[in-house]
Design an enzyme around this catalytic site. Sequence first.
Site, short mmCIF file in Angstrom:
data_model
loop_
_atom_site.label_atom_id
_atom_site.label_comp_id
_atom_site.label_asym_id
_atom_site.label_seq_id
_atom_site.Cartn_x
_atom_site.Cartn_y
_atom_site.Cartn_z
N GLY A 141 0.79 -1.22 0.00
CA GLY A 141 0.00 0.00 0.00
C GLY A 141 0.82 1.27 0.00
N CYS A 142 0.23 2.33 0.55
CA CYS A 142 0.80 3.67 0.43
C CYS A 142 2.10 3.83 1.20
CB CYS A 142 -0.21 4.71 0.92
SG CYS A 142 -1.73 4.78 -0.07
N ASN A 143 2.37 3.01 2.19
CA ASN A 143 3.63 3.12 2.93
C ASN A 143 4.78 2.40 2.23
OD1 ASN A 143 1.75 0.95 4.42
ND2 ASN A 143 3.83 0.12 4.31
#
Length: 382
Positions: free
Chosen positions: A159-161
């Site tokens: 995901g975004c991390n």
Amino acid sequence: MTATMNPRYAELLEPSIPFPGPTLTAPRIAGVATAVTGTSYTQQEILDLFEISDPKVRSVFLNSAIERRFLSLPPRDLHGALHSEAQGELLDKHKKLALDMGSRAIRKCLADTGIDLDDVDYLCVTTTTGFLTPGLSALLIRSLGLQPQTSRVDVVGMGCNAGLNALQATAGWATAHPGRVAVMLCVEACSAAYVIDDTMRTAVVNSLFGDGAAAVALVADPSQPPPPVGVRRGFHGPRILGFSSHLITEAIDAMRYDWNDAQGKFSFYLDPQVPYVVGAHAEQVVDRLLAPAGLRRSDIGHWLVHSGGKKVIDAVRINLGLTRHDLRHTTGVLRDYGNLSSGSFLFSYERLLGEDATTPGEYGVLMTMGPGSTIETALVQW
């Protein structure tokens, strides 16, 4: 490939300061570049194209602090309406868009830095918007014509991390192989990961994400002398000094993919409490990052935070005591691109470089947030 530094880009580097161990050479970000898909749309245009009239949904789109996003919209059916793509079509779209954006980002990153494709020894690719076997790293090595012996790794589904997770792996490889080139690519075809229905859950997700890719090149070389004080020689990218992570286990389901049986494809879920959960934990992970270097938040000159959404950015800003100016690039990327998932922070980094506002010795913090729920951080120094 050998461990000898290519003279074309050897001058871009200088010795690192030891952090956190006494013998490690911190890799330097030698170059960065981004790429997007071909067409951008305003939030109003998207509402009109999908004929969305629900006032609550329209409010979510129009109050998102997003002006435009780059998207690859589905084709129209025989009646002129936008056709909702099946999961198989979405996977094909992911492959096509990711290879196109990824190739362009890598080529530009290397060209701007003066590094040849043949000089790349390691490729790390992160994505969450589709699944491929073999992974994007293998497909990019073939399509770009990289050396077949190039080491590679794919980081999928974080995901975004994930951009900072992948950067840590890439920095570790560069540190272990001084003088050799490591490339990290974040590529997210968010147009290939969507569901259309009448729920507010879907409206929030569909109002937020955009397509984008970002690539960085890293090299660690302890042999190069530092430039004279006040002299900016070649590309003066920062050294990566350390990382710090925090998994918020009580919010592990707050951001996730679910399988939607009715539509036969994956649907992303964002808990409304995500901004407050992230904000509440931001201080401890940043302070843990800075402590080994003896730094405080006030010592940080540049903050490059993931453009996760208006409320997420505000929560981080307030909890860390930052100003709107500190996060100007984060909010600017959100405004012009939406949430680009794993590569958002590198779009902000590219904008910072465009300002030519950094000076040798300054520190910066990179921060990403995503499923887990997770906060990832990195400390850099110019």
